[in-house]
Write a protein that holds these residues in place. Structure first.
Motif, short mmCIF file in Angstrom:
data_model
loop_
_atom_site.label_atom_id
_atom_site.label_comp_id
_atom_site.label_asym_id
_atom_site.label_seq_id
_atom_site.Cartn_x
_atom_site.Cartn_y
_atom_site.Cartn_z
N PHE A 159 7.53 -5.67 3.40
CA PHE A 159 7.70 -4.28 2.95
C PHE A 159 9.16 -3.89 2.88
O PHE A 159 9.53 -2.74 3.08
N HIS A 173 5.98 1.50 0.24
CA HIS A 173 4.54 1.68 -0.01
C HIS A 173 4.18 3.15 0.22
O HIS A 173 5.02 3.92 0.72
N SER A 175 1.81 4.06 2.20
CA SER A 175 1.18 4.18 3.53
C SER A 175 1.87 5.19 4.47
O SER A 175 1.18 5.79 5.30
N GLN A 178 0.12 8.43 5.18
CA GLN A 178 -1.00 8.47 6.14
C GLN A 178 -0.58 9.22 7.40
O GLN A 178 -1.25 10.17 7.84
N GLN A 213 1.67 3.16 -6.50
CA GLN A 213 0.50 2.82 -5.69
C GLN A 213 -0.38 4.06 -5.53
O GLN A 213 0.08 5.19 -5.72
N GLU A 215 -2.76 5.31 -2.31
CA GLU A 215 -3.18 5.07 -0.94
C GLU A 215 -4.45 5.87 -0.69
O GLU A 215 -4.63 6.95 -1.26
N PHE A 253 -2.69 -6.99 7.74
CA PHE A 253 -1.77 -5.87 7.54
C PHE A 253 -1.51 -5.29 8.91
O PHE A 253 -2.46 -5.15 9.70
N PHE A 255 -0.93 -2.31 9.83
CA PHE A 255 -1.47 -0.95 10.05
C PHE A 255 -2.97 -0.86 10.06
O PHE A 255 -3.54 0.23 10.23
N THR A 256 -3.65 -1.97 9.83
CA THR A 256 -5.12 -1.96 9.89
C THR A 256 -5.62 -3.16 10.70
O THR A 256 -4.97 -4.21 10.75
N GLY A 287 -5.53 -3.75 -0.93
CA GLY A 287 -5.55 -4.10 0.48
C GLY A 287 -6.24 -2.99 1.23
O GLY A 287 -6.18 -1.82 0.83
N SER A 288 -6.91 -3.34 2.34
CA SER A 288 -7.66 -2.30 3.05
C SER A 288 -7.93 -2.71 4.49
O SER A 288 -7.60 -3.83 4.90
N GLY A 289 -8.53 -1.83 5.25
CA GLY A 289 -8.91 -2.16 6.61
C GLY A 289 -9.20 -0.93 7.44
O GLY A 289 -9.14 0.20 6.93
N ALA A 310 -8.50 2.70 5.64
CA ALA A 310 -7.41 2.98 4.71
C ALA A 310 -7.40 1.90 3.64
O ALA A 310 -7.95 0.81 3.84
N PHE A 311 -6.81 2.22 2.51
CA PHE A 311 -6.65 1.21 1.46
C PHE A 311 -5.44 1.56 0.61
O PHE A 311 -4.97 2.70 0.63
N GLY A 312 -4.93 0.55 -0.07
CA GLY A 312 -3.78 0.80 -0.95
C GLY A 312 -3.85 -0.14 -2.14
O GLY A 312 -4.20 -1.32 -1.99
N1 DAH Z 1 0.67 -0.74 2.00
C1 DAH Z 1 0.12 -1.99 1.54
C2 DAH Z 1 1.07 -2.62 0.54
O1 DAH Z 1 1.93 -1.95 0.04
C3 DAH Z 1 -1.22 -1.79 0.91
C4 DAH Z 1 -2.24 -1.43 1.92
C5 DAH Z 1 -2.97 -2.39 2.56
C6 DAH Z 1 -2.47 -0.11 2.24
C7 DAH Z 1 -3.92 -2.08 3.50
C8 DAH Z 1 -3.42 0.23 3.18
C9 DAH Z 1 -4.16 -0.80 3.80
O2 DAH Z 1 -3.69 1.48 3.51
O3 DAH Z 1 -5.09 -0.45 4.71
O4 DAH Z 1 0.93 -3.77 0.23
#
Ligand code: DAH
Length: 343
Positions: A159, A173, A175, A178, A213, A215, A253, A255-256, A287-289, A310-312
């Motif tokens: 990142f 990102h 994120s 959040q 992105q 989020e 990731f 954060f997840t 991406g997510s988790g 969360a996902f992005g």
């Molecule tokens: N922030 C990640 C990126 O830039 C993408 C991402 C992945 C966001 C997993 C999320 C997550 O909220 O849970 O590659």
């Protein structure tokens, strides 16, 4: 009375001979035929003063004169119209011809990225999400620490970004939003966050130092991975079509936890294998988790009571797949011929 009528007619002939425009014509019409105060109305008003046989005689005469004037005015109108057309055809008309249909204005078009952002956010709004935004100039804290990415951790490299003064940077990102949102809002939380992000990548057909992105964050009591799969499943089918399949691949990731990368069946070959999906039949789209307890803590939320997912996702990639665009640089060349193709 007779004299009066003769005089009106004479005067009218003089006026009529001088008519040179539609405006003149209208003024003359009002002067003689105007209902309230035209010459004809005036002489009609004199009739009651006459003896009965005279009344009938002059009534008829006035009507005849009125008819004569009307016809002459109509004829004049036609003459003026013919003159106007001839002038136009010969190009002698002064000024532009306002009767011609206008040339269609060259206005801009909606950018394909704006279209895709709007569409994706719209799908989540239908599922109860709110659209939020956050700053592009971030602090190191929100871009990294608050997201459970410690200073020396190797995942920081993924990142990496452009650094500014005073420990500020361009967010790499979406994120960070959040934690910013959690700090100011109590659960339930249900947001999507579109926006620009930055990475120090060399530009080529699939990389850009700036991209977009979206989020997503949902936090409430009792939220599980099943909710994540449910929401993303609806999203993928609505965006790519009802037949779209999804698969979750375990991933890391910071954060997840657990984290997954999500693939959809290739929208080009429907999963058979082609050059776009590198013969795998799958395309990675996000991406997510489950939100890491440390991230909830940074946002002031008690992870013993609440959980969330969360996902992005990267917008350029999705737009490229959706529209069959093979070079990311096209989005940023600002060429209206490219942009016009999508709205
Ligand atoms: N922030 C990640 C990126 O830039 C993408 C991402 C992945 C966001 C997993 C999320 C997550 O909220 O849970 O590659």
């Amino acid at each position: 009375m007779q004299d009066k009528l003769v005089q009106i007619e004479k005067e009218f002939e003089q006026d009529a001979a001088q008519i040179a425009s539609v405006e003149n014509l209208e003024a003359v019409r009002i002067k003689y035929l105007g209902r309230k105060d035209g010459e004809i109305t005036r002489v009609f008003k004199l009739l009651p003063q006459l003896a009965v046989p005279e009344k009938a005689r002059f009534g008829q005469k006035i009507n005849e004169l009125k008819e004569k004037i009307s016809q002459r005015i109509e004829q004049k109108a036609k003459e003026l119209e013919t003159q106007r057309k001839q002038a136009l055809l010969s190009g002698a008309a002064a000024g532009p011809d306002t009767s011609l249909p206008s040339i269609k204005g060259r206005i801009g078009a909606e950018h394909p990225l704006a279209i895709v952002i709007e569409e994706i956010c719209g799908l989540f709004v239908e599922m109860g999400f709110r659209v939020m935004e956050g700053p592009e100039i971030e602090t190191e804290y929100y871009n990294f620490e608050a997201l459970n990415i410690p200073l020396e951790h190797p995942s920081r490299e993924a990142f990496d970004t452009f650094y500014l003064e005073n420990r500020c940077l361009l967010r790499s990102h979406t994120s960070p939003v959040q934690v910013r949102f959690m700090e100011n809002n109590k659960p339930p939380v249900q947001i999507v966050v579109p926006g620009r992000v930055y990475r120090p990548d060399a530009t080529d057909a699939s990389h850009s130092y700036m991209f977009h992105q979206i989020e997503g964050l949902l936090i409430d009591k009792g939220i599980t991975f099943a909710h994540l799969k449910g929401v993303l499943g609806v999203f993928a089918k609505k965006l790519f079509g009802e037949k779209t399949q999804m698969r979750f691949r375990p991933h890391f990731f910071p954060f997840t936890e657990p984290s997954a990368e999500v693939d959809v069946t290739c929208i080009i070959c429907s999963g058979k294998g082609c050059s776009v999906c590198k013969q795998s039949g799958w395309l990675e789209i996000l991406g997510s988790g489950m939100v890491h307890p440390n991230v909830l803590k940074a946002g002031g939320i008690d992870s013993k009571i609440y959980s969330g997912f969360a996902f992005g996702m990267g917008i350029e990639r999705i737009a490229m797949l959706k529209y069959g665009i093979d070079d990311i640089r096209l989005f940023f060349d600002n060429d209206i011929r490219f942009i016009r193709q999508f709205s």
